[in-house]
Design a protein around this motif. Structure first.
Motif, PDB file in Angstrom:
ATOM      1  N   VAL A   9      19.588 -25.864   0.602  1.00 42.84           N
ATOM      2  CA  VAL A   9      18.263 -25.396   1.010  1.00 42.84           C
ATOM      3  C   VAL A   9      17.570 -24.799  -0.203  1.00 42.84           C
ATOM      4  O   VAL A   9      18.221 -24.282  -1.111  1.00 42.84           O
ATOM      5  N   GLU A  10      16.262 -24.901  -0.214  1.00 43.24           N
ATOM      6  CA  GLU A  10      15.490 -24.416  -1.353  1.00 43.24           C
ATOM      7  C   GLU A  10      14.130 -23.934  -0.871  1.00 43.24           C
ATOM      8  O   GLU A  10      13.557 -24.504   0.059  1.00 43.24           O
ATOM      9  N   CYS A  11      13.639 -22.879  -1.498  1.00 42.84           N
ATOM     10  CA  CYS A  11      12.351 -22.317  -1.119  1.00 42.84           C
ATOM     11  C   CYS A  11      11.637 -21.817  -2.366  1.00 42.84           C
ATOM     12  O   CYS A  11      12.265 -21.244  -3.260  1.00 42.84           O
ATOM     13  N   THR A  12      10.341 -22.040  -2.438  1.00 44.09           N
ATOM     14  CA  THR A  12       9.514 -21.439  -3.475  1.00 44.09           C
ATOM     15  C   THR A  12       8.349 -20.731  -2.788  1.00 44.09           C
ATOM     16  O   THR A  12       7.950 -21.100  -1.677  1.00 44.09           O
ATOM     17  N   TYR A  13       7.834 -19.705  -3.452  1.00 46.82           N
ATOM     18  CA  TYR A  13       6.746 -18.913  -2.886  1.00 46.82           C
ATOM     19  C   TYR A  13       5.784 -18.568  -4.009  1.00 46.82           C
ATOM     20  O   TYR A  13       6.200 -18.091  -5.063  1.00 46.82           O
ATOM     21  N   LEU A  14       4.503 -18.817  -3.794  1.00 45.65           N
ATOM     22  CA  LEU A  14       3.471 -18.508  -4.774  1.00 45.65           C
ATOM     23  C   LEU A  14       2.725 -17.269  -4.300  1.00 45.65           C
ATOM     24  O   LEU A  14       2.147 -17.269  -3.210  1.00 45.65           O
ATOM     25  N   LYS A  15       2.767 -16.206  -5.093  1.00 44.38           N
ATOM     26  CA  LYS A  15       2.126 -14.942  -4.728  1.00 44.38           C
ATOM     27  C   LYS A  15       0.979 -14.652  -5.683  1.00 44.38           C
ATOM     28  O   LYS A  15       1.132 -14.745  -6.894  1.00 44.38           O
ATOM     29  N   SER A  16      -0.167 -14.277  -5.122  1.00 43.88           N
ATOM     30  CA  SER A  16      -1.312 -13.850  -5.921  1.00 43.88           C
ATOM     31  C   SER A  16      -1.125 -12.386  -6.297  1.00 43.88           C
ATOM     32  O   SER A  16      -0.789 -11.559  -5.458  1.00 43.88           O
ATOM     33  N   LEU A  17      -1.348 -12.079  -7.558  1.00 44.98           N
ATOM     34  CA  LEU A  17      -1.231 -10.716  -8.049  1.00 44.98           C
ATOM     35  C   LEU A  17      -2.623 -10.079  -8.134  1.00 44.98           C
ATOM     36  O   LEU A  17      -3.632 -10.782  -8.193  1.00 44.98           O
ATOM     37  N   PRO A  18      -2.693  -8.744  -8.146  1.00 45.88           N
ATOM     38  CA  PRO A  18      -3.990  -8.059  -8.171  1.00 45.88           C
ATOM     39  C   PRO A  18      -4.835  -8.378  -9.407  1.00 45.88           C
ATOM     40  O   PRO A  18      -6.053  -8.254  -9.369  1.00 45.88           O
ATOM     41  N   ASN A  19      -4.223  -8.799 -10.490  1.00 42.45           N
ATOM     42  CA  ASN A  19      -4.972  -9.085 -11.723  1.00 42.45           C
ATOM     43  C   ASN A  19      -5.442 -10.535 -11.789  1.00 42.45           C
ATOM     44  O   ASN A  19      -5.704 -11.054 -12.869  1.00 42.45           O
ATOM     45  N   TYR A  20      -5.546 -11.195 -10.648  1.00 40.66           N
ATOM     46  CA  TYR A  20      -6.007 -12.575 -10.532  1.00 40.66           C
ATOM     47  C   TYR A  20      -5.055 -13.581 -11.170  1.00 40.66           C
ATOM     48  O   TYR A  20      -5.432 -14.703 -11.476  1.00 40.66           O
ATOM     49  N   GLU A  21      -3.805 -13.174 -11.368  1.00 37.58           N
ATOM     50  CA  GLU A  21      -2.768 -14.095 -11.822  1.00 37.58           C
ATOM     51  C   GLU A  21      -1.856 -14.398 -10.638  1.00 37.58           C
ATOM     52  O   GLU A  21      -1.942 -13.768  -9.583  1.00 37.58           O
ATOM     53  N   ASN A  22      -1.006 -15.364 -10.821  1.00 37.05           N
ATOM     54  CA  ASN A  22      -0.048 -15.741  -9.786  1.00 37.05           C
ATOM     55  C   ASN A  22       1.358 -15.682 -10.353  1.00 37.05           C
ATOM     56  O   ASN A  22       1.563 -15.818 -11.554  1.00 37.05           O
ATOM     57  N   VAL A  23       2.312 -15.500  -9.455  1.00 36.15           N
ATOM     58  CA  VAL A  23       3.715 -15.597  -9.830  1.00 36.15           C
ATOM     59  C   VAL A  23       4.378 -16.514  -8.796  1.00 36.15           C
ATOM     60  O   VAL A  23       4.086 -16.441  -7.603  1.00 36.15           O
ATOM     61  N   LYS A  24       5.206 -17.404  -9.289  1.00 34.12           N
ATOM     62  CA  LYS A  24       5.921 -18.326  -8.408  1.00 34.12           C
ATOM     63  C   LYS A  24       7.406 -17.969  -8.485  1.00 34.12           C
ATOM     64  O   LYS A  24       7.998 -17.974  -9.564  1.00 34.12           O
ATOM     65  N   VAL A  25       7.986 -17.624  -7.337  1.00 37.28           N
ATOM     66  CA  VAL A  25       9.406 -17.300  -7.283  1.00 37.28           C
ATOM     67  C   VAL A  25      10.116 -18.383  -6.482  1.00 37.28           C
ATOM     68  O   VAL A  25       9.513 -19.059  -5.654  1.00 37.28           O
ATOM     69  N   GLY A  26      11.380 -18.545  -6.743  1.00 38.64           N
ATOM     70  CA  GLY A  26      12.131 -19.573  -6.039  1.00 38.64           C
ATOM     71  C   GLY A  26      13.602 -19.235  -5.968  1.00 38.64           C
ATOM     72  O   GLY A  26      14.116 -18.427  -6.740  1.00 38.64           O
ATOM     73  N   ALA A  27      14.255 -19.851  -5.007  1.00 34.50           N
ATOM     74  CA  ALA A  27      15.695 -19.682  -4.849  1.00 34.50           C
ATOM     75  C   ALA A  27      16.236 -20.902  -4.107  1.00 34.50           C
ATOM     76  O   ALA A  27      15.530 -21.549  -3.333  1.00 34.50           O
ATOM     77  N   SER A  28      17.486 -21.205  -4.365  1.00 36.71           N
ATOM     78  CA  SER A  28      18.146 -22.299  -3.653  1.00 36.71           C
ATOM     79  C   SER A  28      19.612 -21.954  -3.460  1.00 36.71           C
ATOM     80  O   SER A  28      20.152 -21.087  -4.150  1.00 36.71           O
ATOM     81  N   ALA A  29      20.219 -22.625  -2.509  1.00 42.01           N
ATOM     82  CA  ALA A  29      21.643 -22.428  -2.245  1.00 42.01           C
ATOM     83  C   ALA A  29      22.247 -23.744  -1.783  1.00 42.01           C
ATOM     84  O   ALA A  29      21.625 -24.490  -1.021  1.00 42.01           O
ATOM     85  N   THR A  30      23.437 -24.025  -2.273  1.00 44.61           N
ATOM     86  CA  THR A  30      24.201 -25.177  -1.819  1.00 44.61           C
ATOM     87  C   THR A  30      25.513 -24.651  -1.257  1.00 44.61           C
ATOM     88  O   THR A  30      26.244 -23.950  -1.951  1.00 44.61           O
ATOM     89  N   LEU A  31      25.785 -24.958  -0.011  1.00 45.50           N
ATOM     90  CA  LEU A  31      27.002 -24.496   0.648  1.00 45.50           C
ATOM     91  C   LEU A  31      27.865 -25.694   1.010  1.00 45.50           C
ATOM     92  O   LEU A  31      27.359 -26.718   1.484  1.00 45.50           O
ATOM     93  N   ILE A  32      29.146 -25.572   0.776  1.00 44.83           N
ATOM     94  CA  ILE A  32      30.117 -26.619   1.096  1.00 44.83           C
ATOM     95  C   ILE A  32      30.560 -26.459   2.543  1.00 44.83           C
ATOM     96  O   ILE A  32      30.909 -25.362   2.977  1.00 44.83           O
ATOM     97  N   ILE A  33      30.546 -27.552   3.281  1.00 50.89           N
ATOM     98  CA  ILE A  33      30.991 -27.546   4.676  1.00 50.89           C
ATOM     99  C   ILE A  33      32.508 -27.670   4.703  1.00 50.89           C
ATOM    100  O   ILE A  33      33.083 -28.568   4.083  1.00 50.89           O
ATOM    101  N   GLU A  34      33.158 -26.755   5.410  1.00 49.48           N
ATOM    102  CA  GLU A  34      34.609 -26.802   5.571  1.00 49.48           C
ATOM    103  C   GLU A  34      34.966 -27.213   6.989  1.00 49.48           C
ATOM    104  O   GLU A  34      34.142 -27.125   7.902  1.00 49.48           O
TER     105      GLU A  34
END
Length: 65
Positions: A9-34
Motif C-alpha cells: 500500500v502507498e499513500c502521498t499527501y500534498l499539503k499547502s503551507l501558509p507561505n504559499y508553498e507546498n510539501v508532498k509527504v509519502g509513505a508505503s508499506a509492503t507486508l508478506i502474507i503468512e
C-alpha cells in the motif's frame, strides 16, 4: 489458483503551507502474507502503518498528528 504472497500500500499527501508553498509527504508499506493470515486484516494493518507515518510527517509541517 494464484496465491497472494504480499500486499503493498502507498499513500502521498500534498499539503499547502501558509507561505504559499507546498510539501508532498509519502509513505508505503509492503507486508508478506503468512500461512493463516487474513488478507483484509493485513491490508488494515498496512494502511494503519502508512497513515501513522503520513500523520507524523505532516506534524513536522504544522499539521495535526
Amino acid at each position: 489458483m494464484a496465491k497472494v504472497k504480499e500486499i503493498h500500500v502507498e499513500c502521498t499527501y500534498l499539503k499547502s503551507l501558509p507561505n504559499y508553498e507546498n510539501v508532498k509527504v509519502g509513505a508505503s508499506a509492503t507486508l508478506i502474507i503468512e500461512e493463516g493470515d487474513k488478507i483484509n486484516q493485513i491490508y488494515d494493518k498496512a494502511w494503519d502503518m502508512v497513515g501513522a507515518e503520513i500523520a507524523s510527517q505532516l506534524a513536522q509541517f504544522g499539521g495535526k498528528k
